[in-house]
Design a protein around this motif. Structure first.
Motif, mmCIF file in Angstrom:
data_model
loop_
_atom_site.group_PDB
_atom_site.id
_atom_site.type_symbol
_atom_site.label_atom_id
_atom_site.label_comp_id
_atom_site.label_asym_id
_atom_site.label_seq_id
_atom_site.Cartn_x
_atom_site.Cartn_y
_atom_site.Cartn_z
ATOM 1 N N GLU A 82 0.844 -1.189 0.000
ATOM 2 C CA GLU A 82 0.000 0.000 0.000
ATOM 3 C C GLU A 82 0.881 1.240 0.000
ATOM 4 N N VAL A 93 -5.348 5.522 -0.958
ATOM 5 C CA VAL A 93 -4.298 4.548 -0.692
ATOM 6 C C VAL A 93 -4.237 3.604 -1.886
ATOM 7 N N GLU A 94 -3.096 3.659 -2.569
ATOM 8 C CA GLU A 94 -2.885 2.810 -3.731
ATOM 9 C C GLU A 94 -2.550 1.380 -3.289
ATOM 10 N N VAL A 95 -3.036 0.396 -4.039
ATOM 11 C CA VAL A 95 -2.729 -1.007 -3.771
ATOM 12 C C VAL A 95 -1.854 -1.539 -4.907
ATOM 13 N N HIS A 106 -7.059 0.801 -5.647
ATOM 14 C CA HIS A 106 -6.991 1.538 -4.384
ATOM 15 C C HIS A 106 -7.796 0.797 -3.323
ATOM 16 N N TYR A 119 -11.244 -3.182 -1.408
ATOM 17 C CA TYR A 119 -10.139 -3.195 -2.358
ATOM 18 C C TYR A 119 -10.757 -3.067 -3.744
#
Ligand code: FE
Length: 133
Positions: A82, A93-95, A106, A119
């Protein structure tokens, strides 16, 4: 988790379709309701389209009506990374895939229980492996 995978831009371009490359390596976003796994309800495992790392199980997929495949938990926490993302005037929040750093989508805090997480993942980042019954 296995070791990190690092490839050059040229190598990724050879492996991935233009759409996959745009999302996974350039952090693009596919249009909502356009992805091939948005409405997928079969049992199986979603793996990283870049490197095959197992990311999400169909057991945790749900219909968020967002237009993107949505899951409330990764298969293994260590398989995803993350990163704070302040692009486009938003705090998100990037995944990422922990193994190849491919952009997946995200994560938001408006998901269902038991985690309360959503997610929000691009279909283009995923490959679906149906369960063998
Ligand atoms: Fe990967």
């Amino acid at each position: 988790m296995s070791d990190k995978i690092t490839k050059s831009d040229t190598e990724w371009r050879e492996i991935l379709t233009p759409e996959q490359y745009q999302v996974l390596r350039l952090k693009g976003t596919e249009p909502p309701f356009s992805g091939k796994y948005c409405d997928e309800i079969s049992s199986g495992t979603y793996v990283c389209a870049c490197c095959g790392t197992e990311l999400f199980s169909s057991d945790t997929k749900y219909d968020s009506r967002s237009g993107w495949p949505s899951f409330w938990r990764p298969i293994e926490a260590e398989n995803v990374g993350e990163l704070a993302d302040t692009n486009h005037g938003m705090r998100r929040v990037e995944v990422l895939c922990a193994r190849c750093d491919g952009h997946l989508g995200h994560v938001f805090e408006d998901g269902p229980q038991p985690t309360g997480l959503r997610y929000c993942i691009n279909s283009a980042s995923l490959d679906f492996k149906p369960s063998e019954e």
